[in-house]
Design an enzyme around this catalytic site. Structure first.
Site, PDB file in Angstrom:
ATOM      1  N   HIS A   1      41.983  35.183  42.557  1.00  0.00           N
ATOM      2  CA  HIS A   1      41.711  36.289  41.664  1.00  0.00           C
ATOM      3  C   HIS A   1      40.171  36.224  41.741  1.00  0.00           C
ATOM      4  O   HIS A   1      39.608  34.793  41.567  1.00  0.00           O
ATOM      5  CB  HIS A   1      42.256  36.277  40.386  1.00  0.00           C
ATOM      6  CG  HIS A   1      41.594  37.484  39.301  1.00  0.00           C
ATOM      7  ND1 HIS A   1      41.822  38.691  39.512  1.00  0.00           N
ATOM      8  CD2 HIS A   1      40.586  37.101  38.546  1.00  0.00           C
ATOM      9  CE1 HIS A   1      41.005  39.221  38.645  1.00  0.00           C
ATOM     10  NE2 HIS A   1      40.335  38.209  37.890  1.00  0.00           N
TER      11      HIS A   1
ATOM     12  N   CYS B   1      42.001  43.076  43.235  1.00  0.00           N
ATOM     13  CA  CYS B   1      40.662  42.403  42.720  1.00  0.00           C
ATOM     14  C   CYS B   1      39.809  41.729  43.596  1.00  0.00           C
ATOM     15  O   CYS B   1      38.469  42.082  43.474  1.00  0.00           O
ATOM     16  CB  CYS B   1      40.998  41.155  41.685  1.00  0.00           C
ATOM     17  SG  CYS B   1      42.006  39.825  42.509  1.00  0.00           S
TER      18      CYS B   1
END
Length: 165
Positions: free
Chosen positions: A39, A109
């Site tokens: 992430h 993301c």
């Protein structure tokens, strides 16, 4: 006389969502080594910006439930001021990066961080991050897990960018 524009630091915060488990389990489950399930968020103008199932969000750096990043990459600097950057994010939030467009493999993301990094600095984020979904999906186990994983959305918290639905 030339005017000197201020320059703002741009950093990529990288988090391993598996907390080290991908490194341990990937050789057995996928038949190849993965160092993490990544992430990312872009840190600029004193805030960390990221994309998840709730759309574009921001918080203070390291201010999500993920805590401190596993690593930080210096992406350079930008002359894009905060007002212009927030306008850019608001336009993305209404189109390309609204929450309903989130997809764990194709629009996540990391695609957001890559687009934002290129807008701010002209540089891409490291390819080991953006190549991860295709690496996973190229394995039989990844293909078997795809329907389950696509139903998931990562939402580490934070504040929504104004103007999002």
């Amino acid at each position: 006389m030339a005017q000197n524009n201020p320059s703002f630091s741009v950093k990529l915060y990288i988090y391993d969502l598996s907390r080290g488990m991908a490194r341990q389990l990937s050789p057995v489950m996928l038949g190849r080594q993965l160092d993490g399930i990544w992430h990312t968020g872009v840190v600029v103008h004193g805030k960390e910006f990221f994309f998840g199932g709730a759309g574009i969000n921001y918080c203070s750096p390291s201010g999500t439930i993920l805590g401190d990043p596993d690593s930080v990459v210096d992406l350079g600097s930008t002359e894009v001021n905060e007002d212009l950057f927030m306008e850019y994010l608001a336009s993305l939030a209404e189109s390309t990066y609204s929450g309903d467009k989130y997809n764990m493999f194709e629009h996540n993301c990391n695609t957001f961080s890559n687009d934002v990094a290129q807008f701010l600095t002209g540089r891409k984020i490291p390819s080991y991050i953006t190549d991860l979904p295709s690496e996973i999906l190229s394995t039989p186990f990844g293909q078997a897990l795809r329907p389950f994983l696509e139903s998931m959305a990562v939402n580490p918290g934070g504040n929504n960018i104004p103007g999002q639905r």
